[in-house]
Each structure stands twice: as C-alpha cells, then as structure tokens.
Design a protein around this motif. Structure first.
Motif, PDB file in Angstrom:
ATOM      1  N   THR A  92       0.823  -1.202   0.000  1.00  0.00           N
ATOM      2  CA  THR A  92       0.000   0.000   0.000  1.00  0.00           C
ATOM      3  C   THR A  92       0.863   1.260   0.000  1.00  0.00           C
ATOM      4  OG1 THR A  92      -0.217  -0.207   2.402  1.00  0.00           O
ATOM      5  CG2 THR A  92      -2.027  -1.038   1.072  1.00  0.00           C
ATOM      6  N   LYS A  93       2.004   1.230   0.674  1.00  0.00           N
ATOM      7  CA  LYS A  93       2.908   2.388   0.665  1.00  0.00           C
ATOM      8  C   LYS A  93       3.447   2.638  -0.738  1.00  0.00           C
ATOM      9  CE  LYS A  93       6.824   4.367   3.224  1.00  0.00           C
ATOM     10  NZ  LYS A  93       7.597   4.843   2.066  1.00  0.00           N
ATOM     11  N   LEU A  94       3.838   1.549  -1.417  1.00  0.00           N
ATOM     12  CA  LEU A  94       4.361   1.658  -2.774  1.00  0.00           C
ATOM     13  C   LEU A  94       3.294   2.220  -3.706  1.00  0.00           C
ATOM     14  CD1 LEU A  94       7.091   0.895  -4.137  1.00  0.00           C
ATOM     15  CD2 LEU A  94       6.019  -1.232  -4.851  1.00  0.00           C
ATOM     16  N   LEU A  95       2.072   1.734  -3.578  1.00  0.00           N
ATOM     17  CA  LEU A  95       0.985   2.205  -4.426  1.00  0.00           C
ATOM     18  C   LEU A  95       0.648   3.662  -4.131  1.00  0.00           C
ATOM     19  CD1 LEU A  95      -1.305  -0.942  -4.320  1.00  0.00           C
ATOM     20  CD2 LEU A  95      -0.018  -0.112  -6.279  1.00  0.00           C
ATOM     21  N   ALA A  96       0.673   4.047  -2.857  1.00  0.00           N
ATOM     22  CA  ALA A  96       0.391   5.438  -2.500  1.00  0.00           C
ATOM     23  C   ALA A  96       1.416   6.377  -3.142  1.00  0.00           C
ATOM     24  CB  ALA A  96       0.405   5.605  -0.981  1.00  0.00           C
ATOM     25  N   GLU A  97       2.676   5.985  -3.127  1.00  0.00           N
ATOM     26  CA  GLU A  97       3.721   6.820  -3.728  1.00  0.00           C
ATOM     27  C   GLU A  97       3.608   6.842  -5.249  1.00  0.00           C
ATOM     28  OE1 GLU A  97       6.922   4.824  -1.787  1.00  0.00           O
ATOM     29  OE2 GLU A  97       7.045   6.295  -0.163  1.00  0.00           O
ATOM     30  N   ALA A  98       3.178   5.706  -5.826  1.00  0.00           N
ATOM     31  CA  ALA A  98       2.972   5.663  -7.275  1.00  0.00           C
ATOM     32  C   ALA A  98       1.823   6.580  -7.685  1.00  0.00           C
ATOM     33  CB  ALA A  98       2.673   4.225  -7.716  1.00  0.00           C
ATOM     34  N   PHE A  99       0.727   6.549  -6.923  1.00  0.00           N
ATOM     35  CA  PHE A  99      -0.419   7.393  -7.244  1.00  0.00           C
ATOM     36  C   PHE A  99      -0.095   8.864  -7.022  1.00  0.00           C
ATOM     37  CE2 PHE A  99      -3.308   3.619  -5.930  1.00  0.00           C
ATOM     38  CZ  PHE A  99      -3.041   2.999  -7.132  1.00  0.00           C
ATOM     39  N   THR A 100       0.690   9.163  -6.006  1.00  0.00           N
ATOM     40  CA  THR A 100       1.097  10.546  -5.760  1.00  0.00           C
ATOM     41  C   THR A 100       1.826  11.111  -6.970  1.00  0.00           C
ATOM     42  OG1 THR A 100       1.243  10.254  -3.356  1.00  0.00           O
ATOM     43  CG2 THR A 100       2.541  12.038  -4.313  1.00  0.00           C
ATOM     44  N   ALA A 101       2.752  10.314  -7.520  1.00  0.00           N
ATOM     45  CA  ALA A 101       3.514  10.762  -8.689  1.00  0.00           C
ATOM     46  C   ALA A 101       2.612  10.897  -9.911  1.00  0.00           C
ATOM     47  CB  ALA A 101       4.645   9.778  -8.981  1.00  0.00           C
ATOM     48  N   SER A 102       1.663   9.972 -10.072  1.00  0.00           N
ATOM     49  CA  SER A 102       0.807   9.983 -11.254  1.00  0.00           C
ATOM     50  C   SER A 102      -0.211  11.112 -11.222  1.00  0.00           C
ATOM     51  CB  SER A 102       0.069   8.648 -11.378  1.00  0.00           C
ATOM     52  OG  SER A 102       0.981   7.585 -11.589  1.00  0.00           O
ATOM     53  N   LEU A 103      -0.786  11.381 -10.050  1.00  0.00           N
ATOM     54  CA  LEU A 103      -1.827  12.391  -9.941  1.00  0.00           C
ATOM     55  C   LEU A 103      -1.281  13.787  -9.661  1.00  0.00           C
ATOM     56  CD1 LEU A 103      -4.476  10.461  -7.797  1.00  0.00           C
ATOM     57  CD2 LEU A 103      -4.578  10.961 -10.232  1.00  0.00           C
ATOM     58  N   GLY A 104      -0.044  13.850  -9.162  1.00  0.00           N
ATOM     59  CA  GLY A 104       0.499  15.152  -8.790  1.00  0.00           C
ATOM     60  C   GLY A 104      -0.145  15.702  -7.534  1.00  0.00           C
ATOM     61  N   ASP A 105      -0.758  14.817  -6.740  1.00  0.00           N
ATOM     62  CA  ASP A 105      -1.405  15.213  -5.501  1.00  0.00           C
ATOM     63  C   ASP A 105      -1.079  14.160  -4.448  1.00  0.00           C
ATOM     64  OD1 ASP A 105      -2.897  16.686  -3.767  1.00  0.00           O
ATOM     65  OD2 ASP A 105      -4.796  16.468  -4.843  1.00  0.00           O
ATOM     66  N   SER A 106      -1.002  14.563  -3.198  1.00  0.00           N
ATOM     67  CA  SER A 106      -0.600  13.653  -2.130  1.00  0.00           C
ATOM     68  C   SER A 106      -1.618  12.539  -1.917  1.00  0.00           C
ATOM     69  CB  SER A 106      -0.413  14.435  -0.830  1.00  0.00           C
ATOM     70  OG  SER A 106      -0.169  13.562   0.249  1.00  0.00           O
ATOM     71  N   VAL A 107      -1.141  11.296  -1.990  1.00  0.00           N
ATOM     72  CA  VAL A 107      -1.950  10.118  -1.684  1.00  0.00           C
ATOM     73  C   VAL A 107      -1.194   9.345  -0.609  1.00  0.00           C
ATOM     74  CG1 VAL A 107      -3.023   8.015  -2.570  1.00  0.00           C
ATOM     75  CG2 VAL A 107      -2.788  10.010  -4.061  1.00  0.00           C
ATOM     76  N   VAL A 108      -1.886   8.960   0.458  1.00  0.00           N
ATOM     77  CA  VAL A 108      -1.214   8.297   1.577  1.00  0.00           C
ATOM     78  C   VAL A 108      -1.913   6.982   1.905  1.00  0.00           C
ATOM     79  CG1 VAL A 108      -0.445  10.486   2.576  1.00  0.00           C
ATOM     80  CG2 VAL A 108      -2.616   9.479   3.331  1.00  0.00           C
ATOM     81  N   THR A 109      -1.251   6.179   2.740  1.00  0.00           N
ATOM     82  CA  THR A 109      -1.870   4.954   3.250  1.00  0.00           C
ATOM     83  C   THR A 109      -2.793   5.327   4.409  1.00  0.00           C
ATOM     84  OG1 THR A 109      -0.146   4.544   4.893  1.00  0.00           O
ATOM     85  CG2 THR A 109       0.211   3.652   2.670  1.00  0.00           C
ATOM     86  N   HIS A 110      -3.607   4.380   4.833  1.00  0.00           N
ATOM     87  CA  HIS A 110      -4.508   4.628   5.955  1.00  0.00           C
ATOM     88  C   HIS A 110      -3.720   4.950   7.226  1.00  0.00           C
ATOM     89  CE1 HIS A 110      -8.167   4.406   8.316  1.00  0.00           C
ATOM     90  NE2 HIS A 110      -7.598   3.553   9.145  1.00  0.00           N
ATOM     91  N   GLU A 111      -2.596   4.235   7.436  1.00  0.00           N
ATOM     92  CA  GLU A 111      -1.775   4.470   8.629  1.00  0.00           C
ATOM     93  C   GLU A 111      -1.180   5.875   8.601  1.00  0.00           C
ATOM     94  OE1 GLU A 111      -1.649   1.831   6.681  1.00  0.00           O
ATOM     95  OE2 GLU A 111      -2.510   0.338   8.045  1.00  0.00           O
ATOM     96  N   GLU A 112      -0.714   6.305   7.425  1.00  0.00           N
ATOM     97  CA  GLU A 112      -0.152   7.653   7.314  1.00  0.00           C
ATOM     98  C   GLU A 112      -1.233   8.704   7.525  1.00  0.00           C
ATOM     99  OE1 GLU A 112       3.498   6.856   4.140  1.00  0.00           O
ATOM    100  OE2 GLU A 112       1.440   7.083   3.412  1.00  0.00           O
TER     101      GLU A 112
END
Length: 327
Positions: free
Chosen positions: A13-33
């Motif tokens: 989930t951390k890897l996916l959150a960082e991938a989505f952040t880069a793709s969308l240009g907006d902060s995406v985090v995991t539930h824990e974060e």
C-alpha cells in the motif's frame, strides 16, 4: 516466481500510494499515514478514499483531439464529480478555465476556491487559459475535485486497499520470456515479465466475469474473455499515450479520435510509465487492462501498436504493474 499472500501488505500500500502521488500530482497516503497526519492536525483532516480506476480515468482523454473548432461552435463538456455524478456543460471553446470553474461552482454549490479541475493528467490552474488552450474538446470529460478549507479541514486522498485483490497478485519481477506464446481474447498477450502485478478487485463488479476469463496459467484464449492491454499514466514531451496515439492515426484511411488509447505492448506502455521514488529506489507504474474487441481499432506505429476502443465502458483496468528501475 511467487504468489502474493492474502491480505494487502503495508509495503504494497505504501508503494501504491507513492505511485499514485507521482501519477496524480497530488498527495496520496496509506490509511496508517492518514491517521498520523490527522493526529497532527488535531482531527481537522478528512479522508477521501481513492478509487483506483480514477487514476486511469484522469490519464485518458475520451474526447477528440486535433482540429480546433470554429469560434462560433458551442461544445459539450462533461464535468465528473468524485461521487461519479456527471454534469453536462455547453460552452464555447474560448471560455476560460475561470469561466468554466465559476459555472461548476454555480451549478454544484461548491465554493469556487474549493474546486480543483483535472483534465488529461493535468490540473487546470491557469484561469486565463481557454478550454481550447487546454485541449478540452467537444465531449471531453473534466474531473472535479473538492478541496475543503478553513473550519472544514482539508481532504486527504488515501489508498483504498479494499479495492485491491491480493489473491490475484502475481510477481513476474524475476521471470523472463521463454518464448511461450500466450493469448487472451484472441490476441497475443504480453505477460508483464520484470514487473510485479497488483490485482484490482473487479470480480463480480460487472454483470458477468466472462471478460476476465478463467483463473490460472494458460496459453489459450477462453470464450468471451477480452484481450489484455497496458496504459501508462505519465506525460512525455510528445504528450501522453492518448495524444501520441491520436497523432499516429491522423492522415490514415480512418481518422481516429474519440475513444481510449492503450497498447498490447509493454515496450510502448513503458514509454508512458510514470516514475516515482520509494525508500531511495526508482520505480515505474503502468495499468493493465482488459479491452473488448468490439469495434477495436488498431493503429500501427514504428514502435508497436496502439489500440483505440471507442466505448470507454469497454476498457477496464484490472491490474497495476510496478517494477524497479536502475538509478
């Protein structure tokens, strides 16, 4: 070769959150974060689960490209809200982003300063630019985000792990092509060797599961299943996969325009793979789709084929492929 364990790991989930952040240009985090950030904000932060298909929608263009409409023409532009509601606007191509955002605010009741518009993987931030300048054409879809401010607190995008399907993950990262040919939906299927595939939960999402084909490793197509394609979400100097695909199709016997571009070739998709960094390592992400062969158009190019599906309901992302690349 390894299969993923049941349950979505924190690492995934951390890897996916960082991938989505880069793709969308907006902060995406995991539930824990998110919970950590919420504590720092003293509760003044609200979650917005990110539907994984949204990443796909934000990076394709369903409207036509190319020829600029006459100034007197009124075009139809769809504004899609996070709720899934679609509002149709009839505007002139020379309407500014400011004009369009004010129209959305008036129609939805969302305060003007809380609206963020996204089209073709790009935030429309220049209020003086016209829709035509932003390549928004007739029947294009502009996505509308709502950013809460003040007492309401801001929205925080987070990975909705319930939309992932770990039992169907597959790790191809240590595998290589041995020459075996695989087919899906009557077309050659290029397995994502060198990538790790994270499955999106799509089983029983539609009226049947025939489009997915039966589970398991097999070389032959199954009746009713759809072919496999890939879609990169990044922009290149030449544009994104949709714009380049359209440019390649111009001047041919059929002038393609409206529809969703993807490719059965990972080599082609990799050109549009969004890069991101996690724990000091560089990665790329592409989306894996199933595409109906009904009315599927094939655009040949020097580097490989592009597929155009005119009906956006007939292309469905069902996997996320990520690979580590050399620094």
């Amino acid at each position: 070769m390894s299969q993923a364990k049941v349950g979505v790991s924190c690492e995934a989930t951390k890897l996916l959150a960082e991938a989505f952040t880069a793709s969308l240009g907006d902060s995406v985090v995991t539930h824990e974060e998110f919970l950590k950030k919420k504590r720092k904000c003293k509760g003044n932060l609200f979650p917005q689960p990110l539907d994984i298909s949204k990443l796909f929608e934000l990076s394709y263009v369903s409207g036509p490209f190319g020829d600029k409409p006459a100034d007197s023409v009124v075009i139809k532009v769809f504004a899609k809200l996070l709720s899934g509601e679609i509002i149709t606007h009839h505007v002139k191509p020379d309407a500014t982003v400011l004009d369009f955002q004010e129209r959305i605010s008036d129609q939805t009741g969302i305060p003007f300063d809380q609206i963020r518009l996204v089209f073709n993987s790009t935030y429309l931030m220049d209020y003086k630019a016209t829709l035509q300048d932003c390549n928004v054409r007739n029947e294009s879809t502009v996505h509308v985000y709502k950013q809460l401010t003040g007492g309401g607190g801001p929205l925080q995008l987070l990975v909705d792990s319930t939309l992932l399907d770990p039992p169907f993950d597959y790790d191809f990262s240590d595998m290589s092509d041995d020459g075996t040919k695989y087919y899906r939906g009557g077309y050659l299927y290029e397995r994502p060797y060198g990538w790790k595939r994270y499955a999106i939960k799509v089983k029983d999402k539609y009226k049947d599961n025939l489009w997915l084909g039966p589970k398991g490793i097999r070389v032959d197509s199954a009746e009713g299943e759809w072919p496999v394609s890939y879609h990169g979400t990044a922009r290149t100097p030449a544009g994104n996969i949709a714009e380049v695909g359209y440019d390649l199709s111009k001047g041919r016997r059929f002038k393609y325009g409206r529809g969703i571009y993807s490719t059965p070739s990972l080599k082609v998709a990799s050109k549009y793979a969004q890069e991101f960094t996690s724990e000091g390592k560089r990665y790329q992400i592409v989306l894996q789709n199933r595409v109906s062969s009904d009315n599927l158009k094939i655009v040949e190019s020097g580097d490989g084929p592009y597929w155009l599906q005119p009906d956006e309901a007939k292309i469905r992302p069902y996997g996320i492929c990520i690979r580590e690349v050399d620094n």
